[in-house]
Design a protein around this motif. Structure first.
Motif: not given
Length: 342
Positions: A34-35, A55-56, A181-182, A184-189
């Motif tokens: 997802a990332t 942990r998550a 997970i979303e 984390a994807l926002e962080r990558l973007a």
């Protein structure tokens, strides 16, 4: 892939030993899918993600399990539960909201064969406060135009509907994990966008630097009284150097594999920052006006739960159970129109 999440969040998987290794491996793969799938090129990506993902998973299990038992959401509870009276302005409003809940409509359409008398899930609302002018009784005197704070609840949603409390909590855990997970994807973007913006800024600064050099500003500023000085070139060069240092040695807008993996691990390793709950105490009168701590309240204190995130999102939540009979059927537009037209 969703099937493993159902297994991951069953009661037996959340014992003292925590989820087993195979399920955490599956959770790692879901996070990567997802990332940024490119990180699979790194031979140690599972090892580096194992602790953050575990942990998550532990966090979302504990978070959902700590939510209170479901509360009945019905016309009857409207008359007995001050929280339901605060969330809905009237019984008609309650039924109107229940009839418009998208997730509930989808659930009823796809799961009509499930013989359940109640639909369990999580009621989610936005708390709104606005300043109003009202009246206030002070002794035997009625004061007008008193500044007050009115509290209301809007944007009602009912997520993770299920035929049982256990099923609803399991669905909430799946959604909570995917929420992380979303993030984390926002962080990558965001990191990628930042690099694009820095590259664009660097190109603009180089054009400015070329213009400064071509115009000979260093000499002109010494001869002309126009407010310009020779610091333009030095400032542009310094800013370019700063941008170059921030971009690092990659030389491309794409994040490196290690950087991408670090971003994913950082977000999943801090689940409490991105998703958590806390108690909220509200003191309201029968009109929904917020009361000061020293003011008497016939309705008493409302013990609520707030879901919040570092994104700035905040919502009031209430685990609920809706009797099927409380959900009005959606009007058949064609039938109503045919009856109207005769």
């Amino acid at each position: 892939m969703l099937r493993f999440l159902s297994s991951l969040f069953t009661p037996t998987a959340a014992g003292d030993a925590g989820p087993d290794r195979a399920l955490i491996d599956a959770a790692i793969e879901r996070a990567v899918d997802a990332t940024d799938r490119r990180v699979r090129a790194l031979g140690d990506y599972r090892q580096r993600l194992r602790e953050p993902v575990a942990r998550a998973v532990d966090h979302v299990i504990a978070l959902v399990d700590s939510m209170p038992p479901p509360t009945e959401i019905s016309a009857q509870s409207f008359g007995t539960d001050p929280r339901i009276r605060a969330f809905f302005s009237s019984v008609d409003h309650l039924h109107d909201v229940l009839g418009k809940l998208k997730d509930v409509r989808e659930y009823r359409r796809h799961c009509a064969e499930i013989p359940a008398d109640e639909i369990f899930g999580l009621l989610v609302m936005q708390k709104e406060e606005r300043t109003v002018l009202g009246m206030e009784l002070e002794g035997d005197t009625v004061r007008k135009d008193v500044v007050q704070v009115a509290v209301s609840f809007s944007h009602h949603r009912y997520i993770a509907p299920a035929p049982s409390e256990e099923g609803a909590r399991r669905e909430l855990k799946k959604r909570a994990f995917d929420f992380l997970i979303e993030r984390a994807l926002e962080r990558l973007a965001r990191e990628t966008r930042k690099r694009v913006e820095l590259e664009h800024q660097r190109r603009l600064l180089r054009r400015k630097l070329d213009a400064l050099r071509a115009g000979g500003w260093g000499i002109s500023s010494a001869l002309a009284d126009d407010g310009l000085d020779g610091g333009g070139i030095e400032a542009a060069e310094a800013e370019i150097e700063s941008i170059d240092a921030e971009l690092g040695q990659v030389g491309t807008n794409a994040l490196g594999l290690d950087q991408s993996l670090d971003c994913i691990a950082e977000v999943l390793g801090q689940p409490g920052k991105w998703l958590d709950i806390r108690p909220v105490v509200l003191r309201l009168d029968y009109r929904g006006i917020k009361l000061a701590d020293f003011e008497p309240s016939l309705a008493g204190e409302l013990q609520l739960t707030e879901l919040f995130s570092a994104t700035g999102a905040r919502r009031i939540i209430l685990p609920g159970r809706i009797p099927k009979g409380e959900i009005p059927d959606r009007p058949d537009v064609v039938k109503e129109l045919s009856r109207y037209l005769g």
